[in-house]
Write an enzyme that holds these catalytic residues in place. Structure first.
Site, short mmCIF file in Angstrom:
data_model
loop_
_atom_site.label_atom_id
_atom_site.label_comp_id
_atom_site.label_asym_id
_atom_site.label_seq_id
_atom_site.Cartn_x
_atom_site.Cartn_y
_atom_site.Cartn_z
N LYS A 1 0.87 -1.18 0.00
CA LYS A 1 0.00 0.00 0.00
C LYS A 1 0.90 1.22 0.00
CE LYS A 1 -4.40 1.10 0.15
NZ LYS A 1 -5.59 0.39 -0.34
N ASP B 1 -7.04 4.28 -4.71
CA ASP B 1 -7.65 4.18 -3.37
C ASP B 1 -8.26 5.55 -3.11
OD1 ASP B 1 -7.79 2.32 -0.85
OD2 ASP B 1 -7.19 4.25 -0.01
P1 NDP Z 1 -13.00 7.59 -2.85
O1 NDP Z 1 -11.93 8.60 -2.66
O2 NDP Z 1 -13.57 7.39 -4.20
O3 NDP Z 1 -14.22 7.89 -1.86
C1 NDP Z 1 -14.01 8.01 -0.49
C2 NDP Z 1 -15.31 8.37 0.18
O4 NDP Z 1 -15.13 8.32 1.60
C3 NDP Z 1 -15.80 9.77 -0.13
O5 NDP Z 1 -17.20 9.80 -0.03
C4 NDP Z 1 -15.15 10.59 1.00
O6 NDP Z 1 -15.83 11.81 1.29
C5 NDP Z 1 -15.30 9.62 2.16
N1 NDP Z 1 -14.25 9.83 3.15
C6 NDP Z 1 -12.91 9.81 2.96
N2 NDP Z 1 -12.27 10.05 4.12
C7 NDP Z 1 -13.24 10.19 5.05
C8 NDP Z 1 -13.22 10.44 6.45
N3 NDP Z 1 -12.07 10.58 7.11
N4 NDP Z 1 -14.42 10.52 7.09
C9 NDP Z 1 -15.60 10.40 6.43
N5 NDP Z 1 -15.67 10.15 5.11
C10 NDP Z 1 -14.51 10.05 4.44
O7 NDP Z 1 -12.39 6.22 -2.27
P2 NDP Z 1 -12.85 4.72 -2.55
O8 NDP Z 1 -14.32 4.67 -2.74
O9 NDP Z 1 -11.96 4.15 -3.57
O10 NDP Z 1 -12.46 4.00 -1.17
C11 NDP Z 1 -13.36 3.95 -0.06
C12 NDP Z 1 -12.89 2.86 0.91
O11 NDP Z 1 -12.87 1.59 0.24
C13 NDP Z 1 -11.50 3.04 1.50
O12 NDP Z 1 -11.47 2.50 2.80
C14 NDP Z 1 -10.63 2.18 0.57
O13 NDP Z 1 -9.42 1.78 1.20
C15 NDP Z 1 -11.57 1.00 0.37
N6 NDP Z 1 -11.32 0.17 -0.81
C16 NDP Z 1 -11.27 0.74 -2.05
C17 NDP Z 1 -11.06 -0.07 -3.16
C18 NDP Z 1 -11.11 0.46 -4.54
O14 NDP Z 1 -11.06 -0.34 -5.47
N7 NDP Z 1 -11.21 1.75 -4.76
C19 NDP Z 1 -10.79 -1.52 -2.99
C20 NDP Z 1 -10.98 -2.01 -1.65
C21 NDP Z 1 -11.20 -1.17 -0.61
P3 NDP Z 1 -15.43 13.17 0.48
O15 NDP Z 1 -16.00 12.99 -0.90
O16 NDP Z 1 -16.08 14.25 1.27
O17 NDP Z 1 -13.93 13.23 0.49
#
Ligand code: NDP
Length: 450
Positions: free
Chosen positions: A111, A151
């Site tokens: 990561k 991510d």
């Molecule tokens: P994105 O950046 O596309 O979306 C992240 C989302 O989470 C947004 O809605 C963001 O809000 C919100 N967010 C981020 N940080 C915080 C926080 N500290 N508190 C509250 N809300 C928060 O990321 P992904 O959708 O790709 O990833 C989401 C999760 O899934 C993560 O944990 C990631 O590690 C996990 N994941 C992702 C994969 C992938 O293929 N993308 C694979 C497996 C797991 P805002 O828009 O306001 O920033």
């Protein structure tokens, strides 16, 4: 080995170690493997200097944690967010190692990322940051060495800039990143994979635990947090199947849809998020209610399926209690370590209470669809071929079914519980034990412990 001030990594290590206890008591020789696997093989820590739109130099901290290569090249995403530090990346790399093992594909765990905040930056600033970041990272990655992906904060645009920078630096067009565009080495279904895979996993859980809440019924109520890549495609798949999505959220608050989200509204959120927008700008949409500064879990009176999809530790003990009161039966993480230790204890206690309890799936199992399709992207790149949407989707479904089966069977064997009176096996124990055995056995064969 835990260094001071690594709370997220300590939490992930504690969760794995606790789950492994019944297995380690029966197989004490594996205690040495646990001691060794928790130390990353390598950590690269570097300075990233980039030029902002005013010509002023800006500096960020860049990282790549190459955790474990027993099963294949290091593989795991790049997080771009101001909260990024070594504790968070070590926890993510550690989880990724066992998650990747559960996909059955040849991928090690890693990561990386930087404490750079893409929000509020111009496209040119993001491009210059990506070029600066890749200038150092390119020395440490490669299609047979380490293959990063997206991510939080790293989507298709950032992957494009990073790929372009690597290609110029090395004069090589190779699959050293996944999540690429469809016309330049990307795979069909990769953007959708984590959300779709989560739902494929959840469908198996529902069929066993609570078929009355199948996802083809509009009366099945689903709460989702987050509104980024994972949550958008989770919601779209739920809507496609026929159930009702009640909530989404972001870092500022939650948006509740009184009659359920529509596909069109999710697309609108997708466009908003691409521009760095916030759900609060949708507060006056008819049929939707915005709640500032609150996560979704306490906002709806009845929920059958809860799917955290934003970030780590986004379900507290109190919120877990509220979900249990709201009638939740399935909690499956789209995010990594979405639930706090307290929340997991509440869900697991509910499961142990027998039929009608909550069944919890940890992210390393339920969200492995994203990295699985990244693995399929690597396979297509090696062959210089592109498989069809249907082929990739079918392979994703098969991987999620296999992963669910492995977790169920290891959870039945190694949870250390008597599964009488209709108590379901712990998928938490199952995922941890099955992932650990696979990695530990490969390490042993390669002489990493004895
Ligand atoms: P994105 O950046 O596309 O979306 C992240 C989302 O989470 C947004 O809605 C963001 O809000 C919100 N967010 C981020 N940080 C915080 C926080 N500290 N508190 C509250 N809300 C928060 O990321 P992904 O959708 O790709 O990833 C989401 C999760 O899934 C993560 O944990 C990631 O590690 C996990 N994941 C992702 C994969 C992938 O293929 N993308 C694979 C497996 C797991 P805002 O828009 O306001 O920033």
């Amino acid at each position: 080995m835990v260094l001071p001030h690594e709370p997220e990594f300590e939490q992930a290590l504690e969760e794995l170690s606790t789950s492994l206890q019944p297995f380690l008591e029966a197989n004490p020789q594996y205690k040495k493997a646990l001691e060794i696997v928790q130390v990353p093989e390598r950590i690269v820590n570097f300075r990233v200097v980039w030029e902002d739109d005013n010509g002023v130099p800006q500096v960020n901290r860049g990282f790549r944690v190459q955790y474990n290569s027993a099963l294949g090249p290091y593989k795991g995403g790049l997080r771009l967010h101001p909260s990024v530090n070594l504790s968070i990346l070590k926890f993510l790399g550690f989880e990724q190692t066992f998650k990747n093992a559960l996909t059955g594909l040849s991928m090690g765990g890693g990561k990386g990322g930087a404490d750079f905040d893409p929000k509020g930056k111009s496209d040119s600033e993001i491009r210059r940051f990506c070029v600066a970041f890749m200038t150092e990272l390119s020395r440490h990655i490669g299609s047979d060495t380490d293959v990063p992906a997206g991510d939080i904060g790293t989507g298709a645009r950032e992957i494009g800039y990073l790929f372009g920078a690597y290609k110029k630096l090395k004069n090589e067009f190779t699959g050293m990143l996944t999540g690429k565009g469809l016309t330049w080495g990307g795979s069909f279904i990769r953007p959708e994979a984590t959300g779709y895979g989560l739902i494929y996993y959840v469908e198996h859980m529902i069929a066993k635990a609570c078929p009355e809440y199948s996802l083809d019924k509009p009366t099945t109520l689903v709460a989702i947090s987050g509104s980024g890549n994972v949550s958008q495609y989770t919601a779209l798949k739920v809507i496609e199947l026929g159930a009702t999505v009640l909530t989404l959220s972001d870092s500022k608050g939650s948006l509740v849809a009184e009659k359920g989200y529509t596909k069109e509204f999710i697309h609108k959120i997708g466009e908003l998020k691409l521009k760095g927008g916030s759900l609060e700008t949708l507060a006056n949409e008819p049929g939707y209610t915005y709640h500032a500064g609150v996560r979704p879990w306490t906002l709806v009176p009845t929920v059958h399926i809860a799917l955290p999809g934003a970030t780590q530790n986004e379900v507290s003990g109190e919120e877990a209690e509220a979900l249990v009161k709201a009638g939740v039966r399935i909690v499956a993480e789209g995010s990594n370590m979405g639930c706090t230790t307290e929340a997991i204890e509440i869900f697991e206690a509910s499961r142990r209470s027998g039929p009608g309890g909550v069944w919890y799936a940890p992210g390393k199992a339920s969200n492995c669809g994203g990295v699985a399709v990244s693995g399929l992207e690597m396979a297509q790149n090696s062959q210089r071929l592109a498989w069809t949407t249907k082929e990739v989707d079918n392979k994703l479904k098969a991987i999620m079914a296999e992963c669910y089966g492995i977790c169920l069977s290891a959870g039945t064997k190694w949870s250390g519980e008597e599964l009488t009176d209709g108590v379901l096996p712990s998928l938490l124990a199952g995922a941890n034990v099955a992932g650990f055995i696979k990695v530990a056995d490969a390490m042993k064969a390669q002489g990493d412990w004895w």
